[in-house]
Design a protein around this motif. Structure first.
Motif, PDB file in Angstrom:
ATOM      1  N   LEU A   1       0.854  -1.191   0.000  1.00 11.64           N
ATOM      2  CA  LEU A   1       0.000   0.000   0.000  1.00 11.64           C
ATOM      3  C   LEU A   1       0.886   1.236   0.000  1.00 11.64           C
ATOM      4  N   ALA A   2       0.486   2.239  -0.767  1.00  9.35           N
ATOM      5  CA  ALA A   2       1.260   3.493  -0.757  1.00  9.35           C
ATOM      6  C   ALA A   2       1.191   4.108   0.640  1.00  9.35           C
ATOM      7  N   ALA A   3       2.267   4.817   1.028  1.00  5.68           N
ATOM      8  CA  ALA A   3       2.370   5.334   2.397  1.00  5.68           C
ATOM      9  C   ALA A   3       1.191   6.230   2.768  1.00  5.68           C
ATOM     10  N   ASP A   4       0.628   6.962   1.776  1.00  4.45           N
ATOM     11  CA  ASP A   4      -0.444   7.908   2.118  1.00  4.45           C
ATOM     12  C   ASP A   4      -1.843   7.309   1.903  1.00  4.45           C
ATOM     13  N   GLU A   5      -1.920   6.021   1.514  1.00  3.94           N
ATOM     14  CA  GLU A   5      -3.233   5.426   1.254  1.00  3.94           C
ATOM     15  C   GLU A   5      -3.874   5.031   2.579  1.00  3.94           C
ATOM     16  N   ARG A   6      -5.109   5.414   2.799  1.00  5.10           N
ATOM     17  CA  ARG A   6      -5.701   5.230   4.119  1.00  5.10           C
ATOM     18  C   ARG A   6      -6.685   4.048   4.152  1.00  5.10           C
ATOM     19  N   ASP A   7      -7.771   4.177   3.455  1.00  3.99           N
ATOM     20  CA  ASP A   7      -8.781   3.114   3.486  1.00  3.99           C
ATOM     21  C   ASP A   7      -8.903   2.518   2.098  1.00  3.99           C
ATOM     22  N   PRO A   8      -8.082   1.540   1.770  1.00  2.95           N
ATOM     23  CA  PRO A   8      -8.095   1.014   0.410  1.00  2.95           C
ATOM     24  C   PRO A   8      -9.419   0.335   0.073  1.00  2.95           C
ATOM     25  N   VAL A   9      -9.771   0.377  -1.198  1.00  4.27           N
ATOM     26  CA  VAL A   9     -10.982  -0.314  -1.654  1.00  4.27           C
ATOM     27  C   VAL A   9     -10.557  -1.387  -2.647  1.00  4.27           C
ATOM     28  N   VAL A  10     -11.481  -2.273  -2.982  1.00  2.00           N
ATOM     29  CA  VAL A  10     -11.180  -3.337  -3.937  1.00  2.00           C
ATOM     30  C   VAL A  10     -11.172  -2.734  -5.340  1.00  2.00           C
ATOM     31  N   ASP A  11     -10.107  -2.972  -6.077  1.00  2.00           N
ATOM     32  CA  ASP A  11      -9.994  -2.494  -7.458  1.00  2.00           C
ATOM     33  C   ASP A  11     -10.310  -3.638  -8.417  1.00  2.00           C
ATOM     34  N   PRO A  12     -10.675  -3.301  -9.657  1.00  2.00           N
ATOM     35  CA  PRO A  12     -10.908  -4.371 -10.645  1.00  2.00           C
ATOM     36  C   PRO A  12      -9.684  -5.272 -10.787  1.00  2.00           C
ATOM     37  N   ASP A  13      -8.474  -4.692 -10.684  1.00  2.00           N
ATOM     38  CA  ASP A  13      -7.252  -5.504 -10.825  1.00  2.00           C
ATOM     39  C   ASP A  13      -7.164  -6.590  -9.760  1.00  2.00           C
ATOM     40  N   ASP A  14      -7.613  -6.268  -8.547  1.00  2.00           N
ATOM     41  CA  ASP A  14      -7.564  -7.260  -7.461  1.00  2.00           C
ATOM     42  C   ASP A  14      -8.449  -8.455  -7.801  1.00  2.00           C
ATOM     43  N   VAL A  15      -9.669  -8.155  -8.262  1.00  2.00           N
ATOM     44  CA  VAL A  15     -10.608  -9.230  -8.589  1.00  2.00           C
ATOM     45  C   VAL A  15     -10.079 -10.030  -9.776  1.00  2.00           C
ATOM     46  N   GLU A  16      -9.570  -9.315 -10.767  1.00  2.00           N
ATOM     47  CA  GLU A  16      -9.007  -9.950 -11.976  1.00  2.00           C
ATOM     48  C   GLU A  16      -7.902 -10.926 -11.584  1.00  2.00           C
ATOM     49  N   LEU A  17      -7.027 -10.478 -10.686  1.00  2.00           N
ATOM     50  CA  LEU A  17      -5.890 -11.310 -10.281  1.00  2.00           C
ATOM     51  C   LEU A  17      -6.365 -12.603  -9.614  1.00  2.00           C
ATOM     52  N   ILE A  18      -7.320 -12.483  -8.719  1.00  2.00           N
ATOM     53  CA  ILE A  18      -7.819 -13.683  -8.015  1.00  2.00           C
ATOM     54  C   ILE A  18      -8.497 -14.632  -9.010  1.00  2.00           C
ATOM     55  N   LEU A  19      -9.373 -14.062  -9.850  1.00  2.00           N
ATOM     56  CA  LEU A  19     -10.129 -14.929 -10.762  1.00  2.00           C
ATOM     57  C   LEU A  19      -9.205 -15.587 -11.783  1.00  2.00           C
ATOM     58  N   SER A  20      -8.253 -14.822 -12.335  1.00  2.00           N
ATOM     59  CA  SER A  20      -7.385 -15.424 -13.361  1.00  2.00           C
ATOM     60  C   SER A  20      -6.472 -16.480 -12.730  1.00  2.00           C
ATOM     61  N   THR A  21      -6.052 -16.258 -11.481  1.00  2.00           N
ATOM     62  CA  THR A  21      -5.205 -17.259 -10.809  1.00  2.00           C
ATOM     63  C   THR A  21      -5.973 -18.565 -10.623  1.00  2.00           C
ATOM     64  N   VAL A  22      -7.182 -18.480 -10.093  1.00  2.00           N
ATOM     65  CA  VAL A  22      -7.909 -19.727  -9.838  1.00  2.00           C
ATOM     66  C   VAL A  22      -8.370 -20.357 -11.151  1.00  2.00           C
ATOM     67  N   ASN A  23      -8.782 -19.521 -12.104  1.00  2.00           N
ATOM     68  CA  ASN A  23      -9.225 -20.079 -13.395  1.00  2.00           C
ATOM     69  C   ASN A  23      -8.129 -20.908 -14.053  1.00  2.00           C
ATOM     70  N   SER A  24      -6.866 -20.458 -13.896  1.00  2.00           N
ATOM     71  CA  SER A  24      -5.781 -21.152 -14.589  1.00  2.00           C
ATOM     72  C   SER A  24      -5.465 -22.500 -13.937  1.00  2.00           C
ATOM     73  N   THR A  25      -6.086 -22.789 -12.781  1.00  2.00           N
ATOM     74  CA  THR A  25      -5.871 -24.104 -12.156  1.00  2.00           C
ATOM     75  C   THR A  25      -7.099 -24.992 -12.307  1.00  2.00           C
ATOM     76  N   MET A  26      -8.074 -24.526 -13.128  1.00  2.00           N
ATOM     77  CA  MET A  26      -9.347 -25.233 -13.198  1.00  2.00           C
ATOM     78  C   MET A  26      -9.472 -26.114 -14.434  1.00  2.00           C
ATOM     79  N   SER A  27     -10.259 -27.160 -14.295  1.00  2.00           N
ATOM     80  CA  SER A  27     -10.555 -28.064 -15.398  1.00  2.00           C
ATOM     81  C   SER A  27     -11.414 -27.345 -16.443  1.00  2.00           C
TER      82      SER A  27
END
Ligand SMILES: Cc1cc2nc3c(=O)[nH]c(=O)nc-3n(C[C@H](O)[C@H](O)[C@H](O)COP(=O)(O)OP(=O)(O)OC[C@H]3O[C@@H](n4cnc5c(N)ncnc54)[C@H](O)[C@@H]3O)c2cc1C
Length: 571
Positions: free
Chosen positions: A307-333
């Motif tokens: 987190l950047a030093a001045d970032e206070r209350d982070p929110v979920v970004d599209p990149d975060d969701v993309e990263l999780i979904l693409s990671t799990v998708n790549s291990t799926m049948s």
């Protein structure tokens, strides 16, 4: 069994031994430990108890097998010791779960090394079954053949799959409620616990070159009133924000925090809801996520982004969701439809408090150890801060913290004997007992009181032995046995949330006391129903109820619209 967190400001007079800043799991455990040992204790939390990092976890009470990759053996060992203590002390909310580490031909580390890690992890939990009843004993890890593994977890990519290692850890079934159990334990021991109260500043006296801390100046964020708290020592347990809590002192105390954002998503259940095992899915990219079956869905994450030093209350970004979904998708049948943004029903986000390690730009490999800072070394007396740590180790951290207070500022104070390592949490049916027979009795009694079976099972699990309080509320007003949410929560839980558990906003109720807000966005109908019951107890006018409902809907809508911006995911 009837305990309350009173949120009363009438008890602020006199001198407290200990004032704690922060009502996450660390601060709550410190309050429980200090009050139980006979110290006059107060805790202030600027939002709600457990609303910070403590509500954003992967939901495991675990040793953290992956920390072995960083050779963080001390953290793993301490965490495994604590896993046993928490499992024996709160068996209604800490539940054994089988974990599977699949190995593919392309896996890095290679499958044989994964196996060595699993065995080392098991070896480090050598005391796991001491004084443990049969039902809670943790079995040995074992190898699962490819066909056995695919039978248990059919969504895994079969190509190149060699099999998997199965081992056991424990699920923190509902971290928000387990934290409340510890808060209740603290209140039962006499601690004053105030949510929605922010520590603004320290009460200070200059002595030569030193600053002597004599308590806190706090503001009730609900009324706007300020109060002074006089205490002999202050413990700063503000989690990822301990450095910010120290800012009013106006001098550098050498406390460095690296903050890392961690996101999870809750989706439709992978494998069609039949999978009972948690899976440590490591993709070819080297990224991994844990896919846990939870409340009939799949809970997947976490990410780990500095987190950047001045970032206070982070929110979920599209990149975060993309990263999780693409990671799990790549291990799926290929037979399992890839997860898309439309499958995401809820997200969680939290900030890890990590001990600063210098200039490295990754927080993934940062140690999860904790540290106690005694600020006397920097010329500020009667003040400690707690850095780093894990949910799993908060009890141990608190024990060390109170030992340190009794060895320094509070030396010689009269104390009581208390062993948190052998004491059940509030709500536990009993120390080190299989909870299932108790849960059956509790469920039956709740059904007899008028709750639908699904709600009765939920309440028995969430409240443990304190289910009797729900029975009492329903006996006084049978209408409160009716479900108020799609998740099966009943009206009596709303009453208990307000009267016993210091809930003051709709979010306090639906996000941390009930289950509904932790499994999907509550509907306007649910919020209206909850606001009607809570509003009668809290004196909300019809307009205030509408405002509360609208504020909660807007808050969720704002958070969701932020990450729903993007919809495509790589496989
Ligand atoms: C994504 C993710 C996954 C995780 N998974 C796990 C896991 O599976 N198992 C595990 O053991 N650990 C896990 N952890 C780590 C664990 O959640 C944290 O270590 C733990 O919750 C930290 O608790 P805390 O009380 O120190 O901090 P917090 O929970 O953040 O509490 C600090 C509190 O201080 C309050 N505060 C701050 N400033 C003030 C002030 N001035 N006045 C009053 N109050 C103030 C804040 O509002 C906050 O509620 C995870 C962490 C993350 C981020």
């Amino acid at each position: 069994m009837h305990q309350t967190i009173s949120r009363s400001f009438d008890t602020l007079d006199g001198v407290f031994d200990v004032a704690v800043i922060g009502g996450g799991i660390t601060g709550v455990c410190v309050a429980r430990e200090a009050a139980s040992r006979g110290l006059r204790t107060i805790l202030v939390e600027r939002n709600d108890f457990g609303s910070g990092t403590s509500a954003a976890t992967t939901k495991y009470i675990h040793g953290g097998i992956r920390y072995l990759e960083q050779f963080d053996v001390a953290v793993v060992r301490e965490s495994l010791r604590e896993r046993r203590i928490l499992a024996l002390g709160a068996p209604h909310l800490v539940e054994q779960t089988r974990f599977i580490m699949p190995g593919w031909r392309w896996s890095r580390p290679p499958t044989a090394l994964i196996g060595a890690g699993v065995l080392a992890y098991h070896g480090l939990s050598f005391d796991r079954n001491i004084d443990t009843p049969d039902a809670l004993r943790i079995p040995r890890p074992r190898w699962m053949s490819k066909s056995e593994l695919l039978g248990a977890v059919p969504w895994l990519d079969p190509s190149g799959l060699q099999g998997g290692f199965a081992y056991h850890d424990t699920l923190n079934v509902h971290p928000e409620r387990l934290l409340l159990d510890y808060a209740m334990s603290a209140a039962a021991a006499g601690a004053v616990l105030l949510n929605h109260v922010e520590a603004l500043d320290f009460r200070l006296v200059s002595v030569a070159d030193s600053l002597e801390v004599r308590g806190l100046r706090v503001r009730d964020r609900l009324s706007g009133h300020e109060h002074e708290i006089v205490s002999r020592v202050v413990v700063n347990a503000a989690g990822p924000w301990i450095d910010r809590a120290l800012e009013p002192l106006g001098r550098s105390l050498g406390v460095g925090v690296d903050r890392s954002k961690g996101v999870h998503v809750l989706t439709r259940p992978l494998g069609g809801g039949r999978v009972r095992d948690a899976v440590f899915a490591r993709a070819r990219s080297g990224k991994h996520v844990i896919v846990s079956p939870w409340m009939g869905k799949s809970f997947i994450g976490p990410t780990d982004t500095p987190l950047a030093a001045d970032e206070r209350d982070p929110v979920v970004d599209p990149d975060d969701v993309e990263l999780i979904l693409s990671t799990v998708n790549s291990t799926m049948s290929d037979a399992e439809p890839p997860l898309t943004f439309d499958d995401v029903e809820l997200t969680t986000v939290g900030v890890r408090p990590l001990i600063r390690r210098g200039n490295e730009d990754s927080t993934y490999s940062a140690s999860r150890r904790h540290e106690l800072y005694h600020h006397t070394d920097a010329g500020v007396l009667n003040l400690w801060s707690i850095g780093g740590g894990k949910w799993t180790t908060a009890r141990a951290t608190a024990e060390q913290m109170v030992d340190a207070l009794l060895a320094h500022e509070l030396k010689g104070s009269p104390t009581r004997a208390f062993a948190s390592r052998r004491t059940a949490a509030y709500g536990a049916f009993a120390w080190a007992e299989d909870p299932r027979p108790f849960l059956t009795v509790a469920t039956n009694e709740l059904v007899a009181a008028g709750l639908p079976t699904r709600s009765a099972e939920l309440v028995a699990r969430l409240f443990g032995a304190a289910y009797t309080r729900i029975v009492d509320v329903v006996n006084a007003n049978p209408a409160l046995a009716e479900p108020v949410s799609e998740a099966g929560d009943v009206g009596a839980q709303v009453v208990v949330a307000v009267v016993d558990e210091a809930a003051r906003t709709l979010s306090d109720i639906v996000d941390r006391r009930l289950v509904v807000g932790t499994i999907h966005a509550p509907s306007a109908d649910t919020l209206t129903h909850v606001a009607r019951i809570a509003g009668e107890l809290l004196g909300w006018s019809p307009d205030q109820r509408l405002d509360e409902v609208r504020r909660e809907l807007d808050r969720r809508q704002m958070l969701e619209s932020h990450w729903r911006l993007r919809r495509s995911v790589n496989r």
